[in-house]
Structures are given as C-alpha cells and as structure tokens.
Design a protein around this motif. Structure first.
Motif, PDB file in Angstrom:
ATOM      1  N   LYS A  70     104.242 112.244  30.116  1.00 41.84           N
ATOM      2  CA  LYS A  70     103.137 111.312  29.877  1.00 41.84           C
ATOM      3  C   LYS A  70     101.896 112.083  29.430  1.00 41.84           C
ATOM      4  CE  LYS A  70     104.639 107.935  33.365  1.00 41.84           C
ATOM      5  NZ  LYS A  70     105.875 108.668  33.697  1.00 41.84           N
ATOM      6  N   LYS A 146     102.800 102.824  25.940  1.00 41.73           N
ATOM      7  CA  LYS A 146     101.820 102.800  27.020  1.00 41.73           C
ATOM      8  C   LYS A 146     100.508 103.429  26.567  1.00 41.73           C
ATOM      9  CE  LYS A 146     105.314 102.956  30.677  1.00 41.73           C
ATOM     10  NZ  LYS A 146     105.817 103.689  31.877  1.00 41.73           N
ATOM     11  N   ASP A 147      99.398 102.835  26.980  1.00 44.65           N
ATOM     12  CA  ASP A 147      98.081 103.330  26.598  1.00 44.65           C
ATOM     13  C   ASP A 147      97.908 104.775  27.042  1.00 44.65           C
ATOM     14  OD1 ASP A 147      95.478 103.545  25.788  1.00 44.65           O
ATOM     15  OD2 ASP A 147      94.648 102.479  27.512  1.00 44.65           O
TER      16      ASP A 147
END
Length: 380
Positions: A70, A146-147
C-alpha cells in the motif's frame, strides 16, 4: 551461498561481504542496496556478529515484495516525476508496465508513462514517471482502486544544458550530473549492477555527497518541439533506450518518418518538461550510417555491422529489409540495447523466419543508412 572449494563450513564464521551476498540473493535484490543497508557495520573481511546479522535480516524482512503493498506517501518531484513510497516493495508482476497502468489511476488526465522503478538503497520507494503535470492542478492518485493521496502539479522543469544534432533526422538533449541532474537509470535498483561506477544511491531527500539531484524519469512517450527559423513547429519523439547510454545522459529525439534536418537552417528546441540552457543549433550535412556486413544469428534474427562504431544507440528505432532472390521481402527491427561496437541485432517481424539456404540482400528502411547494403546467406 558460495563456499570456498565448494565446501560448506557450518562451524566457520561468516564475513560481512558473505552476509550481504546471501541477503541479496535471497531477496533477489541488488548488491548495492544491501551493502548500503549494512553500512553501519560493514567491513569486507570482518566476521559478522549475531547482532549485525539480525539487523540486516530485519531490514531484509521489510524489503520482501508484497502483492498487497500500500502507498504511504506520494509527492511530485518535478513536472514528469513522482516519488512514491509503499509499505513494502511491489512484486515483479505489479511493477510490470501493463499492470501498473491499471493500478495507478490519476485524476485530471494525468497518466503513468512507464513502469515504477525502485530506488537503489531504499526499501520500498519508487521513481514513478507521469505525463506532464500542470502547475497548480491538484491530482488524486488511486492505487488498486483505493485512495492513495493527493499532490499538486509540479512546475519544476528538468535542467538540460544543450541540444546537439546526431543524425540527419535525430538530435539529443544533454543533461549533466555535474549540474545536479541524474538520469534515473543510474539510481534505480534494477540497473545498479549494469551501470558500474556510474550507479550510485540517493537518500530519501535525493541527496548524495551533499548534492541534491533532479531526477530524469523514463523518456518513454516524451516529446519536444523543434522549430526551424521562419518555419512551423515540428513534434519530435523520444527514441527508446537512448537516455543514458555509454555513461552519458543524452536522450535522443527523432523527427517524424521521412523528415530530415535541413543543413544551414537554425532550429530551436522547446519543451513543457525541460528547461534547455542552449536550445538552438544549426543543422549540418551528416553522412548516414553505412552497412558493411550482415550475418544470420538465428532463423529469426540477424546481426548488422556498420562501417564504424556509432558510439551511441543510433540503431534505436531503425529497421532493415531483407529481399531474397525471388523478390520476397522480410522486415527486421533493431533489438534495443543489443549493440556491441559497430554491430547490432535486428529481429524479424513476429511469425517471419529466414529460409534455409536462401540468400538475402539487406537494405535500410528509410534513409538512416543511405543506399548501403549487405548480403547474407542463411545456413542453419
């Protein structure tokens, strides 16, 4: 592991150099990065303590690639480059350009222009090339849906020193490390082993030896405008794999197919991503490259040799035509980065093969090698 005389010594002590090699092989990571992590205690021949091994192995654990990585930080470095940090390195599958284009999605028309590249010495920080950012525009990045954060378009153009003609249809933009500008090829993990002494490490602030560097990210899909004095602007496109060859930082740009620079005419080069200190040159008559020999390397590739070493990737983007005795034609394109001296490998179009015993006349497609030609016979 490598063992002296092929014998593994379970009671022997491990040197720092051996530990670095083991970790680099296990992680499939470049030696320069692992050596950098071990710098607090590294000495080539000193034995490794358990504490030192634990320190380096913990660092290595953080550097294990993850399909679930991420983004933890994103910032614009210059008009065409982002610095993106993840919580773990990407897998090779996620780094691949086709997948990365799906994973990195920007607002306001910004696009990924090539694959993200892991910085040498970092655990999970990447140099990410984008299309030209618009100053004052706020972009939002979504990674795998996803942001991942927002950033303002960066107005900083890359400092290039001058423009030079290198062929009758090609010119180059020079950038100098001495001026604090470095091509990403010298500071990414994937290339560190192949760049020798030119490869080095930038810290998290893109500094090395007290100097902060601008980074030229991938030239893929880049364009510049070249305007003849009194004439209309022309769009010239980047020639792949030419931006950092032979230890130089001189990306090449080529006019549209069939167009050439006119001797005696003054040209000015401008760009929305580069600031060029000396942007003009007077075109001159330049002799084309000259093919003197062609040999079959396999049924699907040939080696083309020039009269002299071009000293750069001037083969890039070029093709040759092979004509047999019956007039049948095949086309072969240069295999990027295959040049050794004056010789380069050209691969036949997919599905095309040389015929055993056939003789072919090899000629350039376009005027890059004038009217020169060579003959080869395929004898498998």
């Amino acid at each position: 592991m490598q063992a002296e005389d092929g014998r593994f010594d379970p009671s022997g002590s491990v040197t720092h150099a051996e530990l670095v090699q083991i970790v680099a092989k296990a992680l499939k990571r470049d030696m320069k990065s692992v050596h950098y992590w071990a710098e607090p205690f590294f000495s080539e021949n000193d034995s490794t303590t358990r504490g030192e091994a634990a320190f380096l192995l913990d660092k290595a654990r953080q550097a294990i690639p993850s399909a679930n990585a991420k983004i933890t930080n994103v910032r614009a470095l210059n008009a065409i480059t982002l610095i993106v940090t993840f919580d773990a390195p990407l897998t090779p599958e996620n780094e691949a350009f086709a997948q990365a284009k799906e994973d990195f999605v920007f607002t306001n028309g910004l696009t990924l222009t090539n694959m993200p590249r892991l910085k040498t010495g970092s655990v999970a920080t990447y140099i990410v090339p984008t299309s030209v950012q618009q100053p004052g525009t706020t972009y939002t990045l979504a990674y795998k849906g996803k942001d991942a954060g927002s950033f303002a378009g960066n107005a900083d153009k890359l400092d290039m020193t001058e423009v030079r003609q290198v062929a009758n249809d090609t010119f180059e933009l020079e950038a100098l490390k001495a001026n604090g500008v470095v091509d990403y090829g010298y500071v990414i993990s994937a290339y560190s082993a192949g760049r020798g002494e030119n490869a080095f490490i930038l810290d998290e602030n893109n500094r090395a030896d007290g100097v902060e560097y601008q980074i030229i990210s991938s030239g893929q899909a880049r364009e510049v405008t070249i305007t003849p004095e009194g004439g209309q602007p022309i769009t010239a496109k980047y020639v792949p794999f030419t931006q950092s060859t032979d230890g130089k930082q001189e990306p090449k740009f080529r006019l549209p197919e069939g167009q050439v620079l006119k001797p005696g005419v003054t040209y000015t080069v401008t760009s929305d991503w580069a600031q060029i200190a000396n942007p003009t040159f007077v075109a001159k008559e330049m002799d084309p490259l000259h093919i003197v020999k062609a040999e079959a390397a396999s049924e699907t590739s040939i080696v083309v040799t020039l009269a002299e070493d071009p000293g750069d990737e001037l083969f890039s983007g070029r093709s040759v035509e092979l004509t047999d005795a019956e007039g049948n034609k095949r086309t072969a394109a240069y295999k990027y980065s295959s040049r050794k001296g004056a010789a380069g490998v050209f691969e036949l179009a997919q599905g095309s093969k040389l015929t055993a015993g056939a003789t072919y006349v090899v000629t350039p497609v376009g005027n890059w090698a004038g009217e020169s030609k060579a003959e080869l016979t395929f004898a498998p």
